[in-house]
Write an enzyme that holds these catalytic residues in place. Sequence first.
Site, PDB file in Angstrom:
ATOM      1  N   LYS A 208       0.821  -1.110   0.077  1.00 48.56           N
ATOM      2  CA  LYS A 208      -0.011  -0.055   0.065  1.00 48.56           C
ATOM      3  C   LYS A 208       0.787   1.274   0.093  1.00 48.56           C
ATOM      4  O   LYS A 208       0.816   2.296  -0.603  1.00 48.56           O
ATOM      5  CB  LYS A 208      -1.022   0.052   1.401  1.00 48.56           C
ATOM      6  N   GLU A 214      10.520  -4.647   4.541  1.00 53.24           N
ATOM      7  CA  GLU A 214      10.633  -6.195   4.186  1.00 53.24           C
ATOM      8  C   GLU A 214      10.219  -6.218   2.753  1.00 53.24           C
ATOM      9  O   GLU A 214      10.897  -7.047   2.036  1.00 53.24           O
ATOM     10  CB  GLU A 214       9.515  -6.878   4.991  1.00 53.24           C
ATOM     11  N   GLY A 269      -4.825  -2.170   5.161  1.00 52.49           N
ATOM     12  CA  GLY A 269      -4.031  -3.268   4.844  1.00 52.49           C
ATOM     13  C   GLY A 269      -4.900  -4.818   5.001  1.00 52.49           C
ATOM     14  O   GLY A 269      -4.918  -5.606   4.149  1.00 52.49           O
ATOM     15  N   ARG A 270      -5.127  -4.866   6.240  1.00 52.88           N
ATOM     16  CA  ARG A 270      -5.743  -6.281   6.539  1.00 52.88           C
ATOM     17  C   ARG A 270      -7.393  -6.215   6.126  1.00 52.88           C
ATOM     18  O   ARG A 270      -8.023  -7.238   6.283  1.00 52.88           O
ATOM     19  CB  ARG A 270      -5.672  -6.364   8.214  1.00 52.88           C
ATOM     20  N   GLU A 355      -4.970  -7.304  15.150  1.00 50.82           N
ATOM     21  CA  GLU A 355      -4.508  -5.975  14.807  1.00 50.82           C
ATOM     22  C   GLU A 355      -5.472  -5.015  14.802  1.00 50.82           C
ATOM     23  O   GLU A 355      -5.280  -3.876  15.105  1.00 50.82           O
ATOM     24  CB  GLU A 355      -3.677  -5.987  13.417  1.00 50.82           C
ATOM     25  N   HIS A 386      -5.519 -33.762  17.594  1.00 49.95           N
ATOM     26  CA  HIS A 386      -4.467 -34.557  17.996  1.00 49.95           C
ATOM     27  C   HIS A 386      -3.468 -33.890  18.605  1.00 49.95           C
ATOM     28  O   HIS A 386      -2.290 -34.502  18.427  1.00 49.95           O
ATOM     29  CB  HIS A 386      -4.237 -35.586  16.741  1.00 49.95           C
ATOM     30  N   LYS A 506       9.501  -1.378  14.544  1.00 52.16           N
ATOM     31  CA  LYS A 506      10.063  -0.894  13.296  1.00 52.16           C
ATOM     32  C   LYS A 506      10.982   0.167  13.436  1.00 52.16           C
ATOM     33  O   LYS A 506      12.203   0.047  13.004  1.00 52.16           O
ATOM     34  CB  LYS A 506       8.972  -0.394  12.357  1.00 52.16           C
TER      35      LYS A 506
HETATM   36  C1  G6Q Z   1      -2.553  -3.972   8.046  1.00 56.01           C
HETATM   37  C2  G6Q Z   1      -1.230  -3.453   8.580  1.00 56.01           C
HETATM   38  C3  G6Q Z   1      -0.368  -4.077   7.876  1.00 56.01           C
HETATM   39  C4  G6Q Z   1       0.275  -3.768   6.463  1.00 56.01           C
HETATM   40  C5  G6Q Z   1       1.743  -4.186   6.156  1.00 56.01           C
HETATM   41  C6  G6Q Z   1       2.077  -4.072   5.020  1.00 56.01           C
HETATM   42  O1  G6Q Z   1      -3.689  -3.525   8.386  1.00 56.01           O
HETATM   43  O2  G6Q Z   1      -1.257  -1.849   8.233  1.00 56.01           O
HETATM   44  O3  G6Q Z   1      -0.103  -5.530   8.101  1.00 56.01           O
HETATM   45  O4  G6Q Z   1      -0.496  -4.230   5.637  1.00 56.01           O
HETATM   46  O5  G6Q Z   1       2.582  -3.505   6.934  1.00 56.01           O
HETATM   47  O6  G6Q Z   1       2.066  -2.702   4.406  1.00 56.01           O
HETATM   48  P1  G6Q Z   1       2.296  -2.083   2.952  1.00 56.01           P
HETATM   49  O7  G6Q Z   1       1.042  -2.796   2.204  1.00 56.01           O
HETATM   50  O8  G6Q Z   1       2.047  -0.785   3.010  1.00 56.01           O
HETATM   51  O9  G6Q Z   1       3.541  -2.561   2.462  1.00 56.01           O
END
Ligand code: G6Q
Length: 548
Positions: A208, A214, A269-270, A355, A386, A506
């Site tokens: 996003k 990462e 994001g989620r 989250e 199990h 972070k």
């Molecule tokens: C979700 C969070 C988080 C995010 C990641 C990736 O709600 O905000 O999990 O999706 O940190 O972020 P980017 O899509 O910006 O790389």
Amino acid sequence: MTSLPLRQRAAWLALASHHAQIADLHLRDLFAADPERGARLRAEAVGLYLDYSKNRVTDETMRLLVALAQESDLAERRDAMFRGDHVNVSEDRAVLHVALRMARDATLIVDGVDVVRQVHSVLERMEQFANQVRSGAWKGHTGKPIKNIVNIGIGGSDLGPVMAYEALRHFSRRDLTFRFVSNVDATDFVEAVRDIAADETLFIISSKTFTTLETLTNARSAREWLVASLGDESAVAKHFVAVSTNDAKVGAFGIDPANMFEFWDWVGGRYSMASAIGLSTMLAIGPKHFREMLEGFHAMDEHFRTAPLAQNLPVLMGMIAVWNANFLGYPSVGVMPYDQYLKRLPAYLQQLTMESNGKHVTLDGDRVDYATGAVHWGEPGTNGQHSFYQLIHQGTTVVPLDLIGFAESLNPLGEHHDVLSSNVFAQAQALAFGKTETEVRAAGTPERQVAHRVMEGNRPSNVLLAKVLSPRLLGSLVALYEHSVFTQGTIWGIDSFDQWGVELGKALANEILPELDSHAELTHDSSTNALIAHYRTLKGNEDARGDD
Ligand code: G6Q
């Protein structure tokens, strides 16, 4: 928001005294006294049947929980979300994942823009691209069609795509290989590309913000791998696309903005798997099935928006979660899908729930004086039975379960499916009713084992039952959890759409990174200093220890 703090609301106080009255009732008593209970405490919508009768609730509990939802302005807040109000208060943003699933002919004007039109214009571009790749018309740098698709993203830009790919694998193109790289641990990337040919591989860089360390680290390694394999920088154009809200950063990375699929800051994001973040899903299952998934999401959105609270699936699940967390004091929830294709659903829901609702201050910034988001975890059935189900049946911690089952298998084979399904029903039954000392003795159990074999029961579960796992059903199921999370967050008065808690780690990692490979003096706490010093030693960087 309602003016009264949660624990002073009339319905909350009524629930507290009601809890004191029914706390000693066992599910065995509740079922014995009310033979219709199992047929009454259930609800059904858009292909999902919810049996909530095996929760430690009565009709009165449910009435009071609905009253609490009303007193907490759930309907008003839900309508505000659907309208595009900035319900993500701490980030001052609209929260409009529901717009991603609206029909083409709908309109939703937010801040002067018709967001539904934007959504469908991106969906059309995604479809064109997916059709090109799936038909082989999209050629790689050496003229070969794409056979491998690697999504690089993390968190919300990974968990939805990987969960949906696994969930809908039955509907996917088996001649295309899909890989998902998220961890900055190089092993993730190296293993993902070890056995695939660069000239047949497409990377989708999903981010996003396009600033996530990462993802950018993995994306750079992917570009280096591709260019080293194909020997030409210009190959990037045919092998990299981006999904992002940040076209400037995408351009700066070297991906042609023409190959970028857009989404917007009002998609968290989620909550983004129905946006362009779902490009890998669309490539796997095709545009038609992707549209069906969106329709399934939308059907649940509409149910949540319009159904009376007392018959509203996400509201019922959300309010029972509030009851379990706040009145019964259960800190955890197990999500157990009895469908192998849903093996990543617990991980997906972990992010969605934890989250979103792992917050300790209200929208106004006040410290809450009640429990919020429960710990979510799980495994597909019957594997969990199990291993950790032992604790769920006989441990000292009570873990309410969501058991998810289907009437039909996508892979019918002999008796497998009925064997699987019998376990869904049996587990819910065993958890609720257990086995008394008298029953254990009556079964001829040796006296020394009696105490060990007693199952207290009275352990709650929801059972969700559907006909078969389809793209549509998956959409409805995910939307059910999204709106249940929203319901809980509304009662607790927290911001379910921010995630400030991930920021500190972070920032500290960025500070520590250069210290790992240097002689710099360490100025952290003594534990962190010692750990970094020992890491330097283990790396063989003796003279960079810097601690003594
Ligand atoms: C979700 C969070 C988080 C995010 C990641 C990736 O709600 O905000 O999990 O999706 O940190 O972020 P980017 O899509 O910006 O790389």
